[in-house]
Every structure is written in structure tokens, then in C-alpha cells.
Write a protein that holds these residues in place. Sequence first.
Motif, short mmCIF file in Angstrom:
data_model
loop_
_atom_site.label_atom_id
_atom_site.label_comp_id
_atom_site.label_asym_id
_atom_site.label_seq_id
_atom_site.Cartn_x
_atom_site.Cartn_y
_atom_site.Cartn_z
N ASP A 6 -102.93 53.53 16.67
CA ASP A 6 -103.71 54.57 15.98
C ASP A 6 -103.42 54.58 14.48
OD1 ASP A 6 -105.09 55.46 18.19
OD2 ASP A 6 -103.61 56.96 18.73
N ARG A 7 -102.19 54.26 14.10
CA ARG A 7 -101.87 54.22 12.68
C ARG A 7 -102.39 52.95 12.00
NH1 ARG A 7 -96.71 55.47 14.73
NH2 ARG A 7 -95.88 53.49 13.95
N ALA A 8 -102.38 51.83 12.74
CA ALA A 8 -102.74 50.53 12.15
C ALA A 8 -104.20 50.15 12.35
CB ALA A 8 -101.84 49.44 12.74
N ASN A 9 -104.93 50.89 13.14
CA ASN A 9 -106.29 50.58 13.57
C ASN A 9 -107.16 50.01 12.44
OD1 ASN A 9 -108.88 50.59 14.70
ND2 ASN A 9 -108.51 52.50 15.80
N GLN A 19 -106.24 52.78 2.75
CA GLN A 19 -104.96 53.40 3.07
C GLN A 19 -104.96 54.10 4.43
OE1 GLN A 19 -102.14 53.17 1.14
NE2 GLN A 19 -103.35 51.72 -0.07
N ASP A 20 -106.13 54.30 5.02
CA ASP A 20 -106.20 54.96 6.33
C ASP A 20 -105.68 54.06 7.44
OD1 ASP A 20 -107.23 57.26 5.23
OD2 ASP A 20 -109.31 56.61 5.50
N SER A 21 -105.65 52.75 7.19
CA SER A 21 -105.10 51.80 8.15
C SER A 21 -103.75 51.32 7.65
CB SER A 21 -106.04 50.60 8.33
OG SER A 21 -105.38 49.53 8.99
N LYS A 51 -100.05 48.24 4.41
CA LYS A 51 -98.64 47.92 4.30
C LYS A 51 -98.22 46.61 4.99
CE LYS A 51 -97.35 52.82 4.08
NZ LYS A 51 -96.53 53.91 4.70
N TRP A 52 -99.01 46.13 5.95
CA TRP A 52 -98.62 44.92 6.66
C TRP A 52 -99.02 43.69 5.85
CZ3 TRP A 52 -99.47 45.37 12.67
CH2 TRP A 52 -98.96 46.59 13.12
N THR A 53 -98.52 42.53 6.25
CA THR A 53 -98.83 41.28 5.57
C THR A 53 -100.00 40.58 6.25
OG1 THR A 53 -96.49 41.00 5.01
CG2 THR A 53 -97.90 39.05 4.83
N ARG A 54 -100.98 40.16 5.46
CA ARG A 54 -102.10 39.40 6.02
C ARG A 54 -101.63 37.97 6.24
NH1 ARG A 54 -107.55 40.87 6.11
NH2 ARG A 54 -108.95 39.15 6.64
#
Length: 465
Positions: free
Chosen positions: A276-279, A285-287, A292-295
Motif C-alpha cells: 500500500d505504501r509502495a503501490n 511522492q505518493d508511491s 525512495k526505492w532504486t529503479r
Amino acid sequence: MILLSLILAAAPPVLLEPDAGGAHRLHPRRVVASSFLENGWNKHAQNYLPLYIADDDPATAWVEGARGRGEGEALEWWGPELSRAKTYRLFIRNGFQKSGKLFRANARPRKVKLEPLVQGETGPQVTGKALETELRDVLGWQEVRLPVPNKVHGVRLTIASTYPGTSYDDTSISDLRVYVEGEDPYKPEAEAVAFEQVRAFALERKQAAARGGSGSKLEWAPRYTKETLLTLERSYDDYEPPRGMTYAAGLFSSVPVKDSYKSALERAKKVAELFDRANLDYQGQDSEARAKWTRVKPAQLKAQTASARTALAAMEHDGLARISGLLHLGDASFFEADASQARLQAAIAKSNKTEKLRHQSTGGDFLLGSLARPTAFLRGTSALSGSRESWYAFRQTLVTYAGDKADVVLTNDTRDIINRDAIALRIHVIEWGETNGKATPKAITSFLVSESRIQVLRYRPATRA
């Protein structure tokens, strides 16, 4: 209750090569059998698994593994979902046709019953009329025509009687080809991909046998069986998401707690909250994944996908099999990718393929933690779905890791939300063991949750017959 009428068919003619005329060839998405043979000759299970009826190689075969000559044993071939079919044209290479000697040594099906299948909510369901026919006891291909209802997904072949082998009671079928006559649009690209999965599996198993084992860190059991721990139906209108809870976490808060899967449910709920946080349906910024994650660009062993599809044939959804090459970090590598979306956004503005490019921009692969030791991986991909009508659907797959092995896998299919009674959200919790010095999933607890239905299933390696 489904009432069946039985058609008796004459013995089919023998053919050197199948000739289906204008019918279209279909390839299986999975093949399931009631049993298969395991013994000392079956090193790395390379010869006798159900999927070998689809590899076009007479040197491999499905060999049933029950006591006696296998009367009553069955094979299920599952292909694409059709809605305007008329006839399945089945071509069978009866017996073990690697050589004339092996053909005579092993038992062969004599009378078989063929039943059209659809995938129901509670499992396979027979549809239309069953057909019983007697196969000839000869080398080569034999054709059987099976009338099917418009809506059909596969066919079940049940051994009714056998020709005895001179040396062994094991009953074998080398190959089964399925062609369809009907009015469904034919998708050759999809069928080519399905056949490539079969070929990749066959090649990987043969190479593993030749070198004494696969080079991967993960080894699947040849087959997993399914146990139903919970099935709960509820009215869609009665479901009300808990206040203050997000999509996945809200759905999983409604799963009843039972001792048989309590610890797995706790792990599943934590991953639901992370999703739900990473969706990736959220932007900017909502995901958490986008912000914050690395592509990344992952690399995985392609052969794992084919092996997983075969091992998990009892699992109707292929989400876990698709990500199988990333389940063990010893089999996967991650490389940092260009995080910029500028080129895709520019392409969207210039192209008339806006919908496809928008999905490409929305998706991607994202990693939480270091490239060498991540704690989570999230993939968003789009695919063209539908048979009569086509649309782009969006699938997300989230993998969390505990050490070097996947702990939990979540899949969410946006396309399934079109049908509000379908399952869109699935979470698989994996327990690991060891086989031949390699990591092996020894139990997979799967939670299938929607507003109207909850199922909890457990998959374990099949025991020998």
C-alpha cells in the motif's frame, strides 16, 4: 450437478505427422496429472513429468506413477480460455515412443475418456459431452476429434484400459497436441510464447540431468499438491473497508485467523501494508517505491520460470511462476537503471500508442535496500489482455526477502478488478527447506482475497504414489 453424456468414437487412424487443416494449434499454459513416475532412472525428474506431452519430442513422455497399469489415472491439459470454440482436434502419440523397444516394454493406454474442461471458482469443471475412444497400439500420431462447448479452457484425458507392456506396468503417453476449430481470434504470438516455455523447461531438465543437476540455487519439487485451508464467500455489497485502512491492508484485515495459517497471515499482512505504501498506481511522492526505492534492471535464470510453471501446475494463477527466477538472490542480479522518465514522457506526447506507453511509464522495476542484498523488489508491468476484445492491464508483483531467499510474494492484477467477483490480490508466503543441497520451497501458503471471496490454500511437494 453437471450431467454428462458419453460419446463412443471409433479407433482413430494412424498418421506420420498431424494434419489439422485450417485448425489452429494451441499450447498448454499448464499440464496437471494425477500421478507421475519417480524412480532411480528418473534422475532430476527429467523424463516422466506431465508437461512432456507438450514438447513434441517422442523421447520424453508422461508416465503415470500409480500401482498397476494406471487405469483411472488422468492428465489435464490447460490452454487459453476460449469463448467461441467448436471442436478440439487432438493428436496423440500413444505409449513411450523413444524407440520401438521402449514402446513395447511399457504399457500404453487402450481406451481413454476425454472431457472438455473449464476453470471454475472451486477448481476444474467438466463441461459439454465426454468422449470415450480406443487408441491403436502402434507408433505414430492418432487423431481424435472432441466436440466442445463455446467456452472451454482445456481437456482431461483419463486412462480407462491399457495394452500391457512386455517389461513394465508403467503406462505412458509421449505427446498430445491440441488444435481448435472455432471463431475465437487466434493469437500466434501468445501461443509461441507458451510453446517456448515448454521448450525451455525441457531443455533445462535435460541439461540438468546431463551435468548432474541444475546450476541454480533453487530446486523445485517436480510437483506440488494443493490443500484448501479456508473458503469464505460473502456478498460484495456487505464488504466495507475498515476506516483508516488502505486497499491491501484493509482486505487482509478481514481474513479470519486460524491456527493452521496464523503465522503466515501475520507475514502476509506486513507485506500488504508495504504494498500500500509502495503501490505504483500512485504517482510521485505518493508511491514510496517511486520516491525512495532504486529503479533497477534485474537479471534472472529464464529456465526457472518453466520449471516453476510445471511444479506449480496446481496453482491456477501464474504470478508466482513468473517471478520464480528472483526467488533466490543467488540466481538473480540487479543493476541500477536510468530513473529518468523524460524519454518515455516525450514519446507519449509524440506517439499515437499513448495507452501502451503510459503503462510503460507507470511500470518499472524498483528495489528496496542494496543491489547485492535487497529487502524488497517491486515490478509493475502492462500486458495486452482479453480474447475477443483487447485492453492493456497492469500487474504488480512485490517480493520481500529474508536473507538470500524470498519470504513473501504479492501479486495484484488491475485487469481483474474489471470483474468485481474475481481475485485481484494474492499473497504467497514461502517456507523453505533443502533438497540435494539446494533451497526448495517446502510449503507455500497462498491467500486469495477480494471483496466477495477469501481463499487460503497450501501447496506442498507431492508425495510419491
